[in-house]
Structures are given as structure tokens and as C-alpha cells.
Write an enzyme that holds these catalytic residues in place. Structure first.
Site, PDB file in Angstrom:
ATOM      1  N   LEU A  77       0.828  -1.202   0.000  1.00  0.00           N
ATOM      2  CA  LEU A  77       0.000   0.000   0.000  1.00  0.00           C
ATOM      3  C   LEU A  77       0.862   1.251   0.000  1.00  0.00           C
ATOM      4  CD1 LEU A  77      -2.778   1.378   0.191  1.00  0.00           C
ATOM      5  CD2 LEU A  77      -2.570   1.238   2.683  1.00  0.00           C
ATOM      6  N   ARG A 106       9.702  -2.855   9.827  1.00  0.00           N
ATOM      7  CA  ARG A 106      10.610  -3.814  10.454  1.00  0.00           C
ATOM      8  C   ARG A 106      11.814  -4.149   9.576  1.00  0.00           C
ATOM      9  NH1 ARG A 106       5.352  -7.346  11.754  1.00  0.00           N
ATOM     10  NH2 ARG A 106       4.802  -6.514  13.812  1.00  0.00           N
ATOM     11  N   HIS A 305     -16.845  -0.115   1.566  1.00  0.00           N
ATOM     12  CA  HIS A 305     -16.921   0.691   0.344  1.00  0.00           C
ATOM     13  C   HIS A 305     -18.364   0.903  -0.116  1.00  0.00           C
ATOM     14  CE1 HIS A 305     -12.713   0.240   0.366  1.00  0.00           C
ATOM     15  NE2 HIS A 305     -12.580  -0.782  -0.439  1.00  0.00           N
ATOM     16  N   ARG A 401     -26.321   2.690  -9.914  1.00  0.00           N
ATOM     17  CA  ARG A 401     -27.391   2.694 -10.924  1.00  0.00           C
ATOM     18  C   ARG A 401     -28.717   2.962 -10.213  1.00  0.00           C
ATOM     19  NH1 ARG A 401     -27.679   0.744 -16.169  1.00  0.00           N
ATOM     20  NH2 ARG A 401     -25.470   0.257 -15.900  1.00  0.00           N
ATOM     21  N   GLN A 425     -15.636   3.920 -11.621  1.00  0.00           N
ATOM     22  CA  GLN A 425     -14.383   3.521 -12.270  1.00  0.00           C
ATOM     23  C   GLN A 425     -14.654   2.326 -13.169  1.00  0.00           C
ATOM     24  OE1 GLN A 425     -11.862   2.394  -8.909  1.00  0.00           O
ATOM     25  NE2 GLN A 425     -12.468   0.276  -9.128  1.00  0.00           N
ATOM     26  N   TYR A 431     -24.338   9.337 -16.615  1.00  0.00           N
ATOM     27  CA  TYR A 431     -25.218   9.374 -17.778  1.00  0.00           C
ATOM     28  C   TYR A 431     -26.644   9.001 -17.383  1.00  0.00           C
ATOM     29  CZ  TYR A 431     -24.247   4.265 -18.288  1.00  0.00           C
ATOM     30  OH  TYR A 431     -24.093   2.921 -18.084  1.00  0.00           O
ATOM     31  N   LYS A 433     -30.147   7.518 -18.770  1.00  0.00           N
ATOM     32  CA  LYS A 433     -30.791   6.748 -19.825  1.00  0.00           C
ATOM     33  C   LYS A 433     -32.236   7.212 -20.011  1.00  0.00           C
ATOM     34  CE  LYS A 433     -30.186   2.329 -19.788  1.00  0.00           C
ATOM     35  NZ  LYS A 433     -30.085   0.934 -19.299  1.00  0.00           N
ATOM     36  N   ARG A 517     -20.411 -13.323 -15.083  1.00  0.00           N
ATOM     37  CA  ARG A 517     -21.085 -12.315 -14.272  1.00  0.00           C
ATOM     38  C   ARG A 517     -21.311 -12.760 -12.843  1.00  0.00           C
ATOM     39  NH1 ARG A 517     -24.569  -8.770 -15.833  1.00  0.00           N
ATOM     40  NH2 ARG A 517     -26.372  -9.819 -14.916  1.00  0.00           N
TER      41      ARG A 517
END
Length: 551
Positions: A77, A106, A305, A401, A425, A431, A433, A517
């Protein structure tokens, strides 16, 4: 009477002049640049002029010393994210140019060896070579154990010497300020925090502690850690970092919701059918099998998250943009979320996971999960929030969404629901629809979009990394994008019962093929709870998959 009227007019003119002068003085005192009026302690500062843009405020002293101390400085990180972020915000002038960086770990390194090892990403970044050399000279290293008083005393000695060098070069310096970034395993959070407090804090300035997730394994373990940290430092010194809150599109959610009059009136159960928050990765554990198997996808992604994104999407308007006002509203909405249940959750595991390094052959740790959450308040009652995340899937993507309820018009057949999509991302975008008439004589209806794709609209080749935003905010003392203690407890309360049930009952996750998926049961779950998959013919111009496969 005329004399009295004249006297009253003169008094009014004097009062107006005094008010005008007072306002000018206030503007001058709070402005970082000409035309900008900052709002101290807030997430944004209004910029004057026709653009009506926003920029973060700054409050740094050119005399005071600033040191960022990274514990776990030899880890991935620090090398991949923290040091590059520090280099970029230093180069951009967003933190004081005399900021010093000290690594603590360390491993055995000299300063030069550490720079060669830890700053590889900095040296390969698109930064001027002369600045890179300057930055390297700002980076120092101290070898030490996280449980050693003597090693932290040595760290304090080295940092104090660097601060003294600044004092000698900047007459009038009064304060030495320190940021401690705990990029270490959760098992040593408290140990390291105790030894910092005992041996390494500054006595002449502020001290701030950044703590990386995971914040425990469940509500009880998290509370134990937080109680000890707060007892040592106090909430105002603690910055619990969730890097998703620093991502550009997540930072934009408050602006999108509350700076645009078209959304707030329809942001409710009467108009919104459901909300889907998705995190997908097309990779596996990437050599972190042992760590990941101990936590799983729900603890690693969903509980932090995705739940933080949900809070920003569902929260009520804050009283102001001050950090505590924003966090108050997030806590309120999280406390309205009903705990996740096993009956409305699907867990999966990609085929081959159990053969990865450091993963037990009988592991039942989920690498995929989808959960249906309900926000029980007046705005959202009855609207399902779907949280979906997984590894080894068909693409890398994170998005929000918002699917609106279908039009009740009887004039057109086969209309599809409107959606507002925030692409976090990659290919950052917002956008909308919508239905429109296909040009031509046929009068056919098609689904298309109003598209704000960032790389097309804004002349900015690369958006700042989340850690650049967040480290800078810590330096400024802005808690807006950091998790408060009661907020963390509310988040764990949502998922702890489900996590305990999965582990106590040793629930076998559904297997799914790599690069797909995920389990088909996940799509079935969403459809049962009201999500409508849209046209197979629709293709977002900046995407790579048909709309019906974007989940």
C-alpha cells in the site's frame, strides 16, 4: 424634522459602510486565492465568477513543520499508493512544500536503500525529474518494531531532528505537526497507537492518526478497537480511511444530488424503483489469498466501500457542508438500514479459488456477494438497495445505478425505465438513460442517454487518485470523507448477524466460472425484488458491454 431625517440617513449610510467593510475583511481573511471565499472546516469552498465551480479550502502555516510518518512503509500500500500520492500533492502545491516524510517498518534499510525500494512508483510517475530528486531527499527511514518503546523513541528522535532543521530555516516556527499513517495489519493497530502516544507524538503541534480498514471483523471486535483508539487519541485526532470516499465520482455525489434542482424533488420512493451499487473485479486475490480468506468479500468491500456509497446516495440533505453535519446524516441513514438477512443474500466463490496460494482447500469464504438492503424511513421505505461485489468476474467496474419507476403514460408501448448511472471507475461518467424517437420516418422508440463522460468533457488527462484527496484532507484536518466511530458501529450492525450466520452454519458458496457475471442466482434475486434488465440492443458508447450485461 428635516434635521432628524438627515441624521437618520447619515446613520444608515454609516451602518451600511461598516457592514460593507466588515464583509470585505471577512472575505480577505478566508480567501486562499483572489475571487475565492472558503468555508472553514467544510468539504467545499465556493469560487467566484461565472463558472460557479468548487475547490477545497486550505489552511497551512508556512512556518510550522509538517511530517507524515508511514508505519508499514515497506508494504504494498505504501509503495503503490501512499508515496506516489504524497509526491503528487506535494508537486501540485496542495500541502506545504517543506513537508517531510518518514517511513517506519521492520525491514532493514538505509535511507538510500529505502528510497530505491519504496519510491519505484514515484520515479515512474509522470513528474519532472528535478522534482523527483527533491522528493527523494524529503523521504527518510527508521527501522523498528511496532511493539518497541525504544524503536518509537528513536523514531521521535529522528523526526524531531528533521523538524529542528526546518525551524532553523524558518524563523518564527512554533508548531511541529505530525500525521501517523497506520498502513499495518489490524492486529497491531492498538499496539502501534499505544507506542506512538507514549513515545512519538509532537508536544508543540497537532497529531493525527490515519487508520486503514479493516476495522475489526464484526461489531464487537470493531468496538473494542475503537474504544481503545478513542481513549488514546480522541475522535478529532482519528481519521478512519475508506479510500472509496476519496474517489472523484463518490466525492461528486453531494454536488450531483444537492446542487441540481432536477434531482432532489424526485429522489424518493415515489419516483425511484431501486438502487444498484456494484463493484466488480476481473482479477483474483493477487497473492493475498491468506489475507482475503480471513475476511472475505463482504468484509473487504461490501461492509465498507459499498455501504459508504449507499449512505451518500440515501442520506438527507445536511445542515451545511461541515464535516460533522455530513457525517451526522450518514449515521442517521445507516441506522435506518435493516440488518442484511441470509434470505435476501447470495454468496458465491469462483472456481479455482481454493487452489490459490494460502487458501485452505475446504474454504467457504465468499469471493462474490449480492445483498438486498432496505432503508426504513419516509424517503426510502419499500425501495430495495442492491449491493453487489465480486472477484474473478467478466470486467472491472464500479458504479451506482438508480432505476426510476416506469412511465405511466398510455401513449407509447414498450417504454423502458429511466436510469441515472454514476460510473465510479473506470471511464468516470454520469449518464441518464432515456427514451427518444429514432430519427427517420418509422417513428420507432429507442433507448439512449444524456452522457457526461469525464475524459471527454473535462480537459484533465488524469483524475487525482483517492489517496491524494484523503491525505490532503487529513493535513487540513477535514473529517468530511472519513468514517466516524458511531458511523462505523452502525455499518457493522447491518452485516454482523449475516456474517455470523454464514460462518456458524459453514454455508457453502455457489460456485461460478471465472470471467463470468457470477452466479445466475444473483440476477434472479435482483429481478425478484424489482430490478428490470433493459434492452439487449442498448450499448453505452463508452462501455464495452451491452447494457443488459453491465451489472
Amino acid at each position: 424634522q428635516q434635521q432628524q431625517q438627515q441624521q437618520q440617513q447619515q446613520q444608515q449610510q454609516q451602518q451600511q459602510q461598516q457592514q460593507k467593510q466588515q464583509k470585505q475583511e471577512e472575505d480577505a481573511a478566508t480567501a486562499d486565492t483572489p475571487g475565492r471565499r472558503t468555508l472553514p472546516g467544510t468539504l467545499f469552498a465556493r469560487t467566484g465568477g461565472d463558472t460557479n465551480t468548487y475547490a477545497s479550502s486550505t489552511a497551512f502555516s508556512q512556518q510550522d513543520a509538517y511530517t507524515v510518518i508511514v508505519l508499514g512503509a515497506s508494504g504494498d500500500l505504501a509503495r503503490k499508493k501512499l508515496f506516489p500520492a504524497l509526491a503528487k500533492i506535494l508537486h501540485a502545491g496542495l500541502i506545504p512544500p517543506h513537508t517531510t516524510i518518514v517511513g517506519f517498518a521492520r525491514s532493514e534499510f538505509s535511507d538510500e536503500e529505502f528510497r530505491a525500494s519504496a519510491l519505484v512508483k514515484v520515479m515512474s510517475a509522470k513528474l519532472p525529474p528535478d522534482f523527483v530528486e527533491l522528493f527523494k531527499n524529503k523521504v527518510h527511514y527508521v527501522k523498528g518494531d511496532y511493539g518497541s518503546d525504544a524503536d518509537f523513541a528513536e523514531l521521535h528522535k529522528v523526526v524531531s531532528q528533521l523538524e529542528q532543521q526546518h525551524v532553523q530555516s524558518a524563523p518564527g516556527a512554533q508548531h511541529a505537526n505530525r500525521v501517523f499513517y497506520l498502513s499495518v495489519p489490524p492486529s497491531v493497530f492498538v499496539t502501534a497507537a499505544v507506542h506512538i502516544k507514549r513515545n512519538a507524538i509532537s508536544n508543540s503541534g497537532w497529531n493525527r492518526l490515519i487508520v486503514e480498514k479493516p476495522f475489526g471483523r464484526d461489531l464487537e471486535s470493531s468496538n473494542n478497537i475503537q474504544q481503545q483508539l478513542v481513549w488514546l487519541y480522541g475522535e478529532d485526532q482519528l481519521f478512519r480511511i475508506d479510500h472509496y470516499l476519496g474517489k472523484e465520482m463518490v466525492r461528486n455525489l453531494l454536488v450531483l444530488r444537492f446542487a441540481n434542482s432536477i434531482y432532489e424533488p424526485i429522489w424518493n420512493k415515489e419516483n425511484i424503483k431501486c438502487v444498484v451499487i456494484t463493484f466488480k473485479e476481473d482479477i483474483g486475490t493477487e497473492g493475498r489469498g491468506g489475507y482475503f480468506d480471513n475476511y472475505g468479500i463482504i468484509r473487504d468491500v461490501m461492509q465498507n466501500h459499498l455501504l459508504q456509497v449507499l449512505a451518500l446516495v440515501a442520506m438527507e440533505p445536511p445542515v451545511s457542508l461541515a464535516a460533522e453535519d455530513i457525517r451526522n446524516e450518514k449515521v442517521k441513514v445507516l441506522r435506518c438500514v435493516r440488518p442484511a438477512s441470509f434470505g435476501t443474500t447470495i454468496v458465491g466463490q469462483y472456481e479455482g479459488y481454493r487452489k490459490e496460494k494460502d487458501v485452505p482447500p475446504e474454504s467457504v469464504t465468499p469471493t462474490f456477494a449480492v445483498a438486498v438492503l432496505c432503508v426504513q424511513n419516509q424517503r426510502w421505505s419499500g425501495v430495495p438497495f442492491f449491493l453487489k461485489c465480486g472477484k474473478g468476474l467478466n470486467e472491472r467496474k464500479a458504479e451506482i445505478r438508480v432505476q426510476f419507476r416506469p412511465s405511466e403514460t398510455f401513449l407509447f408501448e414498450h417504454t423502458l425505465p429511466n436510469e441515472l448511472v454514476v460510473r465510479i471507475q473506470p471511464n468516470e461518467a454520469v449518464y441518464q438513460k432515456m427514451m427518444t424517437k429514432l430519427p427517420g420516418l418509422a417513428g420507432e422508440l429507442v433507448q439512449t442517454e444524456l452522457d457526461l463522460t469525464y475524459h471527454s468533457r473535462f480537459n484533465q488527462p488524469q483524475l487525482p487518485d483517492a489517496y491524494e484527496h484523503l491525505i490532503r484532507d487529513v493535513m487540513r484536518g477535514d473529517h468530511s470523507l472519513f468514517v466516524r466511530g458511531d458511523e462505523l458501529a452502525a455499518a457493522w450492525a447491518i452485516f454482523t448477524p449475516l456474517l455470523h450466520q454464514l460462518e456458524e452454519e459453514h454455508v457453502e458458496p455457489t460456485q461460478y466460472a471465472w470471467g463470468t457475471r457470477g452466479p445466475h442466482e444473483a440476477d434472479d434475486l435482483l429481478q425478484r425484488h424489482g430490478f428490470s434488465y433493459t434492452s439487449k440492443e442498448y450499448l453505452w458508447p463508452n462501455g464495452k458491454a451491452a447494457e443488459y450485461t453491465v451489472m
